[in-house]
Design a protein around this motif. Structure first.
Motif, PDB file in Angstrom:
ATOM      1  N   VAL A   1       9.083  36.284  -5.114  1.00  0.00           N
ATOM      2  CA  VAL A   1       9.815  36.867  -4.063  1.00  0.00           C
ATOM      3  C   VAL A   1       9.416  36.326  -2.840  1.00  0.00           C
ATOM      4  O   VAL A   1       8.281  36.223  -2.504  1.00  0.00           O
ATOM      5  CB  VAL A   1      10.035  38.381  -4.195  1.00  0.00           C
ATOM      6  N   ASP A   2      10.491  36.234  -1.985  1.00  0.00           N
ATOM      7  CA  ASP A   2       9.761  35.820  -0.534  1.00  0.00           C
ATOM      8  C   ASP A   2      10.341  36.935   0.246  1.00  0.00           C
ATOM      9  O   ASP A   2      11.083  37.842  -0.153  1.00  0.00           O
ATOM     10  CB  ASP A   2      10.400  34.341  -0.155  1.00  0.00           C
ATOM     11  N   SER A   3      10.118  36.831   1.600  1.00  0.00           N
ATOM     12  CA  SER A   3      10.397  37.842   2.751  1.00  0.00           C
ATOM     13  C   SER A   3      11.986  38.131   2.670  1.00  0.00           C
ATOM     14  O   SER A   3      12.526  39.498   2.749  1.00  0.00           O
ATOM     15  CB  SER A   3       9.770  37.725   3.901  1.00  0.00           C
ATOM     16  N   THR A   4      12.788  37.114   2.464  1.00  0.00           N
ATOM     17  CA  THR A   4      14.336  36.927   2.606  1.00  0.00           C
ATOM     18  C   THR A   4      14.710  38.019   1.527  1.00  0.00           C
ATOM     19  O   THR A   4      15.680  38.893   1.630  1.00  0.00           O
ATOM     20  CB  THR A   4      14.908  35.815   2.644  1.00  0.00           C
ATOM     21  N   ARG A   5      14.267  37.498   0.420  1.00  0.00           N
ATOM     22  CA  ARG A   5      14.785  38.294  -0.810  1.00  0.00           C
ATOM     23  C   ARG A   5      14.248  39.609  -0.847  1.00  0.00           C
ATOM     24  O   ARG A   5      15.106  40.769  -1.631  1.00  0.00           O
ATOM     25  CB  ARG A   5      14.490  37.353  -1.978  1.00  0.00           C
ATOM     26  N   ALA A   6      13.023  39.915  -0.469  1.00  0.00           N
ATOM     27  CA  ALA A   6      12.599  41.495  -0.538  1.00  0.00           C
ATOM     28  C   ALA A   6      13.390  42.373   0.159  1.00  0.00           C
ATOM     29  O   ALA A   6      13.571  43.447  -0.205  1.00  0.00           O
ATOM     30  CB  ALA A   6      10.993  41.208   0.072  1.00  0.00           C
ATOM     31  N   PHE A   7      14.095  42.071   1.413  1.00  0.00           N
ATOM     32  CA  PHE A   7      14.860  42.755   2.062  1.00  0.00           C
ATOM     33  C   PHE A   7      16.025  43.418   1.055  1.00  0.00           C
ATOM     34  O   PHE A   7      16.342  44.399   1.451  1.00  0.00           O
ATOM     35  CB  PHE A   7      15.508  42.110   3.385  1.00  0.00           C
ATOM     36  N   TYR A   8      16.351  42.783   0.272  1.00  0.00           N
ATOM     37  CA  TYR A   8      17.551  43.148  -0.685  1.00  0.00           C
ATOM     38  C   TYR A   8      17.107  43.846  -1.980  1.00  0.00           C
ATOM     39  O   TYR A   8      17.844  44.600  -2.742  1.00  0.00           O
ATOM     40  CB  TYR A   8      18.387  42.131  -0.943  1.00  0.00           C
ATOM     41  N   THR A   9      15.688  44.149  -2.090  1.00  0.00           N
ATOM     42  CA  THR A   9      15.312  44.520  -3.469  1.00  0.00           C
ATOM     43  C   THR A   9      15.521  45.925  -3.556  1.00  0.00           C
ATOM     44  O   THR A   9      16.329  46.389  -4.542  1.00  0.00           O
ATOM     45  CB  THR A   9      13.904  44.654  -3.444  1.00  0.00           C
ATOM     46  N   LEU A  10      15.279  47.008  -2.769  1.00  0.00           N
ATOM     47  CA  LEU A  10      15.788  48.226  -2.920  1.00  0.00           C
ATOM     48  C   LEU A  10      17.065  48.544  -2.140  1.00  0.00           C
ATOM     49  O   LEU A  10      17.712  49.618  -2.419  1.00  0.00           O
ATOM     50  CB  LEU A  10      14.664  49.126  -2.425  1.00  0.00           C
ATOM     51  N   ARG A  11      17.344  47.799  -0.993  1.00  0.00           N
ATOM     52  CA  ARG A  11      18.397  48.068  -0.290  1.00  0.00           C
ATOM     53  C   ARG A  11      19.745  48.204  -1.135  1.00  0.00           C
ATOM     54  O   ARG A  11      20.636  48.908  -1.035  1.00  0.00           O
ATOM     55  CB  ARG A  11      18.600  46.987   0.857  1.00  0.00           C
ATOM     56  N   ASN A  12      19.910  47.255  -2.231  1.00  0.00           N
ATOM     57  CA  ASN A  12      21.021  46.738  -2.901  1.00  0.00           C
ATOM     58  C   ASN A  12      21.123  48.081  -3.753  1.00  0.00           C
ATOM     59  O   ASN A  12      22.529  48.354  -4.267  1.00  0.00           O
ATOM     60  CB  ASN A  12      21.188  45.340  -3.493  1.00  0.00           C
ATOM     61  N   ARG A  13      20.047  48.462  -4.389  1.00  0.00           N
ATOM     62  CA  ARG A  13      20.217  49.662  -5.200  1.00  0.00           C
ATOM     63  C   ARG A  13      20.713  50.904  -4.472  1.00  0.00           C
ATOM     64  O   ARG A  13      21.646  51.438  -5.203  1.00  0.00           O
ATOM     65  CB  ARG A  13      18.677  50.034  -5.904  1.00  0.00           C
ATOM     66  N   ILE A  14      20.438  50.916  -3.262  1.00  0.00           N
ATOM     67  CA  ILE A  14      21.230  52.139  -2.640  1.00  0.00           C
ATOM     68  C   ILE A  14      22.630  51.915  -2.332  1.00  0.00           C
ATOM     69  O   ILE A  14      23.377  52.777  -2.550  1.00  0.00           O
ATOM     70  CB  ILE A  14      20.168  52.280  -1.325  1.00  0.00           C
ATOM     71  N   LEU A  15      22.780  50.679  -2.007  1.00  0.00           N
ATOM     72  CA  LEU A  15      24.345  50.417  -1.830  1.00  0.00           C
ATOM     73  C   LEU A  15      25.117  50.371  -2.828  1.00  0.00           C
ATOM     74  O   LEU A  15      26.316  50.607  -2.889  1.00  0.00           O
ATOM     75  CB  LEU A  15      24.396  48.817  -0.925  1.00  0.00           C
ATOM     76  N   LEU A  16      24.581  50.092  -3.972  1.00  0.00           N
ATOM     77  CA  LEU A  16      25.305  49.865  -5.381  1.00  0.00           C
ATOM     78  C   LEU A  16      25.629  51.548  -5.735  1.00  0.00           C
ATOM     79  O   LEU A  16      26.747  51.763  -6.118  1.00  0.00           O
ATOM     80  CB  LEU A  16      24.460  49.394  -6.535  1.00  0.00           C
ATOM     81  N   LEU A  17      24.861  52.248  -5.349  1.00  0.00           N
ATOM     82  CA  LEU A  17      24.983  53.686  -5.920  1.00  0.00           C
ATOM     83  C   LEU A  17      25.986  54.177  -4.907  1.00  0.00           C
ATOM     84  O   LEU A  17      26.823  55.092  -5.145  1.00  0.00           O
ATOM     85  CB  LEU A  17      23.635  54.544  -5.680  1.00  0.00           C
ATOM     86  N   LYS A  18      26.012  53.884  -3.531  1.00  0.00           N
ATOM     87  CA  LYS A  18      26.961  54.412  -2.390  1.00  0.00           C
ATOM     88  C   LYS A  18      28.415  53.913  -2.920  1.00  0.00           C
ATOM     89  O   LYS A  18      29.278  54.678  -2.555  1.00  0.00           O
ATOM     90  CB  LYS A  18      26.480  53.762  -1.245  1.00  0.00           C
ATOM     91  N   LYS A  19      28.378  52.850  -3.194  1.00  0.00           N
ATOM     92  CA  LYS A  19      29.570  52.310  -3.581  1.00  0.00           C
ATOM     93  C   LYS A  19      30.592  52.609  -4.836  1.00  0.00           C
ATOM     94  O   LYS A  19      31.429  52.855  -4.868  1.00  0.00           O
ATOM     95  CB  LYS A  19      29.761  50.491  -3.567  1.00  0.00           C
ATOM     96  N   HIS A  20      29.545  52.920  -6.239  1.00  0.00           N
ATOM     97  CA  HIS A  20      30.330  53.067  -7.320  1.00  0.00           C
ATOM     98  C   HIS A  20      29.953  54.362  -8.088  1.00  0.00           C
ATOM     99  O   HIS A  20      30.278  54.838  -9.058  1.00  0.00           O
ATOM    100  CB  HIS A  20      29.612  51.839  -8.362  1.00  0.00           C
TER     101      HIS A  20
END
Length: 295
Positions: A221-240
């Motif tokens: 993983v690089d720093s760019t992709r690291a930003f989305y590692t846990l962020r997107n789990r949170i957003l997936l739950l918020k959305k669905h």
């Protein structure tokens, strides 16, 4: 009596993996399915993509992003210039079997209720070992289980990644990949959830195979992709998911995952480790603060 053979748009997204890309392209040209167009989306590689094409008659379309825009954007760009009835998305670090596309098409042709077909993915360096067959929703919020057993026949799956085929008309009507919330990580899962909510099917096809150039247990993983590692789990739950599931995740699971990924990203970061960890936590903050419309 002639049989109509659908055109398949093979869309490969790539960045800075020229050797992997050419191996992937070679496997596409070795396919026993000849009715395809090839679209390569170069996500601002340091050196523009050049393909080793040999004597193949299909001339690929190469689209280059002016700046790094990540996976969802690149896939959507590829789809926007495609002409096929079916879209076969495949990451550049994959090699497909000669009958992969034909087997995916065969199952797709069997029912209009099928929106997505996916192959079984094996490890490239351990070609008899399955990396992913079906993906099933786990018992805990935001958890998905990557299964490695092989069904004797096509079987339903809750999600997919890495290589998959989608009906072009369904892809557009469902809303393509969410470039804003899920530029990378969980973009396929978000699309899969939206697909299933419309009553459409996702099918894993064991007769179709790909080999993924990935190390078992270790994901760089690089720093760019690291930003989305846990962020997107949170957003997936918020959305669905329900508010109760989101609350359970935030208080019971997120703290443990944060510790895990601090250790993981420290070990496998491909750029500055401190920057990678910093971006991991910035992503968490963004996920917690970003408003999302529940669907």
């Amino acid at each position: 009596m002639s049989i109509d053979v659908p055109l398949v748009s093979v869309i490969i997204t790539t960045r800075n993996r020229h050797d992997d890309l050419n191996k992937c392209v070679e496997s596409i040209f070795n396919s026993d399915f000849s009715s395809f167009e090839l679209i390569v989306v170069d996500d601002a590689s340091d050196t523009p993509v050049k393909l080793t094409l040999g004597k193949n008659s299909v001339k690929p379309l190469i689209v280059r992003n002016d700046k790094r825009s990540l996976l969802s954007y690149s896939r959507n760009i590829g789809s926007s210039v495609s002409r096929g009835k079916y879209l076969f998305f495949v990451d550049d670090d994959n090699v497909i079997s000669t009958d992969c596309i034909s087997n995916l098409v065969k199952v797709m042709d069997s029912s209009t209720s099928i929106s997505v077909t996916s192959p079984v993915a094996y490890f490239l360096k351990q070609p008899d070992l399955i990396w992913t067959s079906i993906i099933s929703k786990g018992k805990f919020p935001s958890s998905y289980v990557i299964n490695s057993y092989n069904s004797p026949k096509p079987i339903s799956t809750d999600s997919f990644h890495n290589a998959f085929m989608i009906r072009a008309d369904y892809f557009n009507s469902i809303g393509r990949f969410d470039e804003v919330l899920f530029p990378v990580h969980f973009s396929e899962t978000d699309f899969a959830v939206r697909t299933r909510k419309k009553g459409l099917k996702l099918i894993n096809v064991p007769q179709a195979k790909v080999w993924h150039n990935i190390s078992k247990g270790n994901l760089n993983v690089d720093s760019t992709r690291a930003f989305y590692t846990l962020r997107n789990r949170i957003l997936l739950l918020k959305k669905h998911s329900t508010r109760a599931e989101l609350f359970l995740y935030l208080i019971g699971i997120l703290p443990l995952q944060s510790i895990f990924y601090v250790i993981h990203h420290s070990n496998y970061s491909t750029d500055n480790k401190l920057k990678t960890i910093f971006k991991l936590f910035m992503g968490i903050i963004d996920g917690l603060s970003r408003p999302v419309s529940r669907q």
